[in-house]
Design an enzyme around this catalytic site. Structure first.
Site, PDB file in Angstrom:
ATOM      1  N   PHE A 205       0.843  -1.194   0.000  1.00 44.21           N
ATOM      2  CA  PHE A 205       0.000   0.000   0.000  1.00 44.21           C
ATOM      3  C   PHE A 205       0.876   1.240   0.000  1.00 44.21           C
ATOM      4  CE2 PHE A 205      -2.367   3.491   1.919  1.00 44.21           C
ATOM      5  CZ  PHE A 205      -3.497   3.486   1.133  1.00 44.21           C
TER       6      PHE A 205
ATOM      7  N   LYS B 118       3.000   9.351   8.505  1.00 41.65           N
ATOM      8  CA  LYS B 118       2.067   9.149   9.625  1.00 41.65           C
ATOM      9  C   LYS B 118       2.464   9.744  10.985  1.00 41.65           C
ATOM     10  CE  LYS B 118      -0.898   5.477   7.989  1.00 41.65           C
ATOM     11  NZ  LYS B 118      -0.585   5.153   6.587  1.00 41.65           N
TER      12      LYS B 118
ATOM     13  N   ASP C 146       9.072   2.419   1.572  1.00 40.10           N
ATOM     14  CA  ASP C 146       7.948   3.201   2.070  1.00 40.10           C
ATOM     15  C   ASP C 146       7.833   2.918   3.568  1.00 40.10           C
ATOM     16  OD1 ASP C 146       5.478   4.099   2.931  1.00 40.10           O
ATOM     17  OD2 ASP C 146       4.395   3.473   1.131  1.00 40.10           O
TER      18      ASP C 146
HETATM   19  C1  LIG Z   1      -0.840   5.345   5.221  1.00 42.47           C
HETATM   20  C2  LIG Z   1       0.153   4.907   4.231  1.00 42.47           C
HETATM   21  C3  LIG Z   1       0.364   5.610   3.027  1.00 42.47           C
HETATM   22  C4  LIG Z   1      -0.511   6.776   2.612  1.00 42.47           C
HETATM   23  O1  LIG Z   1      -0.391   7.846   3.457  1.00 42.47           O
HETATM   24  P1  LIG Z   1      -1.468   9.060   3.366  1.00 42.47           P
HETATM   25  O2  LIG Z   1      -0.962  10.057   4.359  1.00 42.47           O
HETATM   26  O3  LIG Z   1      -2.790   8.476   3.734  1.00 42.47           O
HETATM   27  O4  LIG Z   1      -1.449   9.547   1.975  1.00 42.47           O
HETATM   28  C5  LIG Z   1       1.369   5.195   2.197  1.00 42.47           C
HETATM   29  N1  LIG Z   1       2.150   4.147   2.506  1.00 42.47           N
HETATM   30  C6  LIG Z   1       1.984   3.451   3.645  1.00 42.47           C
HETATM   31  C7  LIG Z   1       2.889   2.306   3.938  1.00 42.47           C
HETATM   32  C8  LIG Z   1       0.970   3.794   4.541  1.00 42.47           C
HETATM   33  O5  LIG Z   1       0.790   3.083   5.656  1.00 42.47           O
END
Ligand SMILES: *Cc1c(COP(=O)(O)O)cnc(C)c1O
Length: 383
Positions: A127, A241, A212
């Site tokens: 994700f 986050k 990520d």
């Molecule tokens: C939450 C998340 C995102 C997206 O972040 P947003 O601030 O909602 O755009 C991307 N990558 C990972 C691994 C995430 O947990």
């Protein structure tokens, strides 16, 4: 309570309206208390209404809120320096969210790789966000439905399958992008050999290795970065986050040789604003200097032990304070709803898995209480 507020119908919201919080406790509009073991999806790592963070936000808000990125501001400079110190390398671009941090990484990889090399190899189940490019990077076809055609150049290979990643990298590849622990896909950690193998693969193929760490960064796994836990250094890392304990911020950190942007290549109006950067500096003070990151490993073991002792919990997987209780029933959604009604905030990340991502400041007693409330919720649903 649910509401008929004129909002787009994008979330299956739980029937609760939170009005306050303190540490790991949330309060709703009916005066009920909740033990928050989700922290706003792994965001509120320093706890709700943290005094140090609140003061930093208030002080900065009273001083200077916005100037635009055509001028220098102090908090942004200080935060970049602090992040590079914690990372050990890099140059930083600040944005406002996880998706934006990944968009920046994807653009950077394309510019770094040069003409004709534009593909990013990502993991199935991964994700990376909900903008068009990060949705294309996200390895969950169900989320693509209705939005195709997506931007071209994203290839997916099974997570933890090094051979498949090797086969997916070709002359047109610019980068590999994966999460060290897949958060939204049920909290699935990478195998150590997989990440180490991706490092070798990326270096040998001359492509960027990008992690990520939007969810795993800022101490969530017990080191500042999950990649430090694995001992594998990427060329680019993204975070968002927990960085400002709930204020919107994203950061993309690239090695000196990968940081190829020149003026005009990339920009954002709000990114790196004084208030979120001041909040982030205070958050890092609380979490890193306050010893909470160092405490994650022990708390993780305690939470895992409490959850594992429940009869319906088949397995506890994850790293640090990003754990999933894997159940021997596919009723995680109902169990999560029952937990909320009983005063425990967690969420279902798979039909059989419930995510615990509490503030890193959670106490031992609260960990034990959380497991008890969770047991109660399981019993209620399965009774
Ligand atoms: C939450 C998340 C995102 C997206 O972040 P947003 O601030 O909602 O755009 C991307 N990558 C990972 C691994 C995430 O947990």
């Amino acid at each position: 309570m649910s509401s008929d507020a004129p909002l787009m119908d994008t979330y299956a919201r739980a029937p609760v309206t939170f009005v306050g919080g303190r540490g790991c406790t949330l309060f709703d509009d009916a005066g009920n208390e909740y033990l928050d073991c989700l922290g706003g999806l792994a965001v509120v790592a320093a706890g709700h209404a943290n005094d140090r963070v609140t003061a930093a936000i208030a002080e900065q808000a009273a001083k200077l809120v916005h100037t635009s990125n055509i001028y220098w501001t102090r908090p942004m400079q200080d935060l970049a320096a602090r992040l590079v110190e914690l990372t050990g390398w890099g140059r930083v671009f600040f944005s406002n969210s996880g998706a934006e941090a990944n968009e920046c990484a994807i653009k950077l990889a394309r510019k770094w790789a040069g003409a004709g090399r534009y593909k990013v190899v990502c993991a199935e189940g991964g994700f990376h966000g909900r903008t068009l490019a990060t949705l294309a990077a996200t390895g969950q076809p169900a989320k693509w439905a209705g939005f195709e055609p997506l931007p071209a150049g994203f290839v997916h290979a099974p997570f933890n399958d090094l051979d498949a990643f090797a086969a997916a990298v070709d002359d047109e590849t610019a980068a590999i992008l994966v999460e060290p622990v897949q958060g939204e896909n049920g909290v699935v950690p990478a195998d150590p050999d997989f990440l180490a193998g991706l490092r070798e693969l990326a270096s040998a193929a001359g492509v960027l290795l990008m992690f990520d760490e939007v969810q795993t960064g800022v101490g969530r796994t017990g080191r500042f970065w999950a990649h430090q836990l694995y001992g594998v250094t990427p060329d680019v890392v993204t975070v968002a986050k927990a960085l400002a304990n709930g204020l919107p911020i994203g950061a993309t950190i690239a090695s000196e040789s990968a940081a190829v942007f020149a003026p005009g290549d990339h920009a954002t109006t709000f990114g790196g604003g004084p208030v979120p950067c001041a909040a982030a500096l205070a958050t890092l003070e609380v979490l890193v200097d306050g010893g909470h990151v160092a405490g994650v490993e022990r708390k993780s073991a305690l939470l895992a032990q409490c959850l594992s002792s429940l009869p319906q919990v088949r397995q506890v997987r994850g790293k640090g304070l990003l754990l999933a209780a894997v159940l021997d029933t596919p009723r995680a959604v109902e169990i999560t709803a029952s937990a909320l009604a009983n005063g425990l905030v967690v969420n279902a990340v798979a039909p059989d898995a419930v995510r615990f991502a509490p503030p890193l400041v959670i106490g031992d007693e609260q960990i034990a209480d959380a497991a008890q409330l969770f047991a109660l919720a399981i019993d209620e649903v399965l009774a």
